[in-house]
Design a protein around this motif. Sequence first.
Motif, PDB file in Angstrom:
ATOM      1  N   UNK A  76       0.828  -1.207   0.000  1.00  0.00           N
ATOM      2  CA  UNK A  76       0.000   0.000   0.000  1.00  0.00           C
ATOM      3  C   UNK A  76       0.866   1.263   0.000  1.00  0.00           C
ATOM      4  N   UNK A  77       1.954   1.249   0.748  1.00  0.00           N
ATOM      5  CA  UNK A  77       2.835   2.420   0.809  1.00  0.00           C
ATOM      6  C   UNK A  77       3.564   2.614  -0.523  1.00  0.00           C
ATOM      7  N   UNK A  78       3.984   1.527  -1.162  1.00  0.00           N
ATOM      8  CA  UNK A  78       4.622   1.638  -2.476  1.00  0.00           C
ATOM      9  C   UNK A  78       3.657   2.248  -3.492  1.00  0.00           C
ATOM     10  N   UNK A  79       2.409   1.802  -3.471  1.00  0.00           N
ATOM     11  CA  UNK A  79       1.405   2.343  -4.379  1.00  0.00           C
ATOM     12  C   UNK A  79       1.140   3.819  -4.082  1.00  0.00           C
ATOM     13  N   UNK A  80       1.026   4.158  -2.800  1.00  0.00           N
ATOM     14  CA  UNK A  80       0.830   5.559  -2.411  1.00  0.00           C
ATOM     15  C   UNK A  80       2.002   6.420  -2.899  1.00  0.00           C
ATOM     16  N   UNK A  81       3.226   5.947  -2.695  1.00  0.00           N
ATOM     17  CA  UNK A  81       4.402   6.696  -3.115  1.00  0.00           C
ATOM     18  C   UNK A  81       4.451   6.923  -4.612  1.00  0.00           C
ATOM     19  N   UNK A  82       4.110   5.895  -5.373  1.00  0.00           N
ATOM     20  CA  UNK A  82       4.131   6.006  -6.834  1.00  0.00           C
ATOM     21  C   UNK A  82       3.029   6.935  -7.338  1.00  0.00           C
ATOM     22  N   UNK A  83       1.812   6.755  -6.839  1.00  0.00           N
ATOM     23  CA  UNK A  83       0.674   7.508  -7.364  1.00  0.00           C
ATOM     24  C   UNK A  83       0.544   8.924  -6.802  1.00  0.00           C
ATOM     25  N   UNK A  84       0.915   9.143  -5.541  1.00  0.00           N
ATOM     26  CA  UNK A  84       0.689  10.450  -4.917  1.00  0.00           C
ATOM     27  C   UNK A  84       1.943  11.296  -4.761  1.00  0.00           C
ATOM     28  N   UNK A  85       3.097  10.658  -4.684  1.00  0.00           N
ATOM     29  CA  UNK A  85       4.346  11.391  -4.483  1.00  0.00           C
ATOM     30  C   UNK A  85       5.256  11.353  -5.701  1.00  0.00           C
ATOM     31  N   UNK A  86       4.836  10.628  -6.723  1.00  0.00           N
ATOM     32  CA  UNK A  86       5.583  10.493  -7.979  1.00  0.00           C
ATOM     33  C   UNK A  86       6.996   9.937  -7.769  1.00  0.00           C
ATOM     34  N   UNK A  87       7.129   8.995  -6.858  1.00  0.00           N
ATOM     35  CA  UNK A  87       8.426   8.358  -6.611  1.00  0.00           C
ATOM     36  C   UNK A  87       8.719   7.404  -7.766  1.00  0.00           C
ATOM     37  N   UNK A  88       9.941   7.469  -8.281  1.00  0.00           N
ATOM     38  CA  UNK A  88      10.303   6.617  -9.408  1.00  0.00           C
ATOM     39  C   UNK A  88      11.274   5.502  -9.041  1.00  0.00           C
ATOM     40  N   UNK A  89      11.824   5.544  -7.839  1.00  0.00           N
ATOM     41  CA  UNK A  89      12.771   4.505  -7.395  1.00  0.00           C
ATOM     42  C   UNK A  89      12.563   4.251  -5.904  1.00  0.00           C
ATOM     43  N   UNK A  90      12.451   2.963  -5.555  1.00  0.00           N
ATOM     44  CA  UNK A  90      12.275   2.555  -4.155  1.00  0.00           C
ATOM     45  C   UNK A  90      13.434   1.683  -3.722  1.00  0.00           C
ATOM     46  N   UNK A  91      13.795   1.788  -2.449  1.00  0.00           N
ATOM     47  CA  UNK A  91      14.775   0.902  -1.821  1.00  0.00           C
ATOM     48  C   UNK A  91      14.044   0.190  -0.696  1.00  0.00           C
ATOM     49  N   UNK A  92      14.066  -1.136  -0.745  1.00  0.00           N
ATOM     50  CA  UNK A  92      13.358  -1.922   0.270  1.00  0.00           C
ATOM     51  C   UNK A  92      14.334  -2.492   1.263  1.00  0.00           C
TER      52      UNK A  92
END
Length: 92
Positions: A76-92
């Motif tokens: 859910x947080x990854x989806x929120x980051x992509x759709x609402x914050x326009x994040x293009x790269x994640x580190x898990x």
Amino acid sequence: ENNNNNSKEDNNSFIVKDNLHSMIGDVNLFLSPIDNDDDDDETNDNNQQQLQAEIDIMIAETEYRQRSLGKIATCMMLLYGKENLNITRFFL
């Protein structure tokens, strides 16, 4: 529940709650601009600087572990980051 208390908006925190609305953990995104040595100012099509984020998850209450709640909160947080914050790269 979004608990973003940072005025710089470089951290987004969400509280993970059970069905009785008690806090059982949290999930956080720590944002930073993408630092690419090949291109000093990497931007997207709208000429905005691209963001990357490190994600952190904690299910503190032991009785709620091993139930996939951390996996669900992370997705859910990854989806929120992509759709609402326009994040293009994640580190898990």
